[in-house]
Design a protein around this motif. Structure first.
Motif, mmCIF file in Angstrom:
data_model
loop_
_atom_site.group_PDB
_atom_site.id
_atom_site.type_symbol
_atom_site.label_atom_id
_atom_site.label_comp_id
_atom_site.label_asym_id
_atom_site.label_seq_id
_atom_site.Cartn_x
_atom_site.Cartn_y
_atom_site.Cartn_z
ATOM 1 N N ASP A 116 0.800 -1.198 -0.058
ATOM 2 C CA ASP A 116 -0.146 -0.218 0.132
ATOM 3 C C ASP A 116 0.960 1.312 -0.005
ATOM 4 N N PHE A 117 2.133 1.292 0.591
ATOM 5 C CA PHE A 117 2.887 2.296 0.851
ATOM 6 C C PHE A 117 4.184 2.227 0.054
ATOM 7 N N ALA A 118 4.357 1.575 -0.971
ATOM 8 C CA ALA A 118 5.329 1.283 -1.965
ATOM 9 C C ALA A 118 5.760 2.588 -2.546
ATOM 10 N N VAL A 164 6.401 -7.344 -9.560
ATOM 11 C CA VAL A 164 6.235 -6.847 -10.905
ATOM 12 C C VAL A 164 7.020 -5.447 -10.855
ATOM 13 N N GLN A 165 6.597 -4.446 -9.919
ATOM 14 C CA GLN A 165 7.330 -3.319 -9.932
ATOM 15 C C GLN A 165 8.825 -3.217 -9.707
ATOM 16 N N GLY A 215 -1.203 -0.210 -10.217
ATOM 17 C CA GLY A 215 -1.698 -1.257 -9.554
ATOM 18 C C GLY A 215 -1.085 -2.569 -9.527
ATOM 19 N N ALA A 216 0.172 -2.678 -10.186
ATOM 20 C CA ALA A 216 0.883 -3.762 -10.315
ATOM 21 C C ALA A 216 1.373 -4.272 -8.904
ATOM 22 N N GLY A 251 5.564 4.173 -11.630
ATOM 23 C CA GLY A 251 4.517 4.164 -12.407
ATOM 24 C C GLY A 251 3.749 3.000 -12.370
ATOM 25 N N SER A 252 4.421 2.010 -12.336
ATOM 26 C CA SER A 252 3.644 0.582 -12.271
ATOM 27 C C SER A 252 2.702 0.373 -11.067
#
Length: 157
Positions: free
Chosen positions: A9-11, A56-57, A51-52, A46-47
Motif C-alpha cells: 500500500d505504501f510502496a 512486478v514493480q 496497481g501492479a 508508475g507501475s
C-alpha cells in the motif's frame, strides 16, 4: 499478511525516496548511472500507481534501469565528453616526462629536475643509484615523489 499488504500500500513512498536518493547521488557524481537508476525507479513508481504487485514493480524498475544504463548512458557520456581537452594535466602530464638527476637518487631518496622545469623529490624504480646528471624518465608519481627510471642510451636527447 497484513504487513505485506501495508508494504504494498505504501510502496509509492519507497519509490519516491529511492528516486530522490538516486538523484542526489547523481548530482554528486555526474556519471549518469544513478540518473538511469532513478528513471528505473520512476518506472517502478508508475507501475505501482497502475496497481501492479510489488514484485512486478521491482522487475519493471530493474529492466528499465538496465536498458537505460546499457543503451542510453554510453551515448550521453560521449556527448558530454565530446568537447574535453584530451591533453593530460596535473600529475597525469608528468608521467613519461624526461629529466635529469640533481642529487644522487636511489630507491630511498633523491632529487630530479624535469624537462618542464619542475624540481621533484625522486626515487629510483628498482635497485641501485643514479648519479647527478643522469637522464631519466618519470614512470609514476606517488604523492610528492617522482619515481624515475634511467633512459636507455638511444633515447637520450
Amino acid at each position: 499478511m497484513e504487513f505485506i499488504q501495508t508494504i504494498e500500500d505504501f510502496a509509492w513512498i519507497g519509490w519516491l525516496v529511492l528516486i530522490l536518493v538516486f538523484l542526489v547521488i547523481e548530482m554528486l557524481t555526474l556519471d549518469f548511472t544513478f540518473l538511469m537508476l532513478s528513471i528505473g525507479g520512476l518506472a517502478g513508481l508508475g507501475s505501482d500507481l497502475l496497481g501492479a504487485p510489488l514484485w512486478v514493480q521491482v522487475i519493471i524498475a530493474a529492466l528499465v534501469a538496465a536498458v537505460l544504463v546499457v543503451f542510453l548512458r554510453p551515448p550521453l557520456l560521449r556527448r558530454l565528453r565530446r568537447g574535453e581537452d584530451p591533453t593530460p594535466s596535473n600529475v597525469d602530464a608528468l608521467r613519461g616526462l624526461s629529466g635529469r638527476i640533481l642529487a644522487t637518487t636511489s630507491d630511498i631518496s633523491g632529487q630530479v629536475k624535469l624537462s618542464n622545469g619542475d624540481t621533484w623529490t625522486a626515487r629510483l624504480e628498482g635497485d641501485g643509484e643514479l648519479a647527478p646528471g643522469t637522464p631519466v624518465r618519470v614512470s609514476r608519481i606517488d604523492g610528492a615523489t617522482a619515481f624515475v627510471r634511467p633512459l636507455p642510451e638511444e633515447q637520450i636527447p
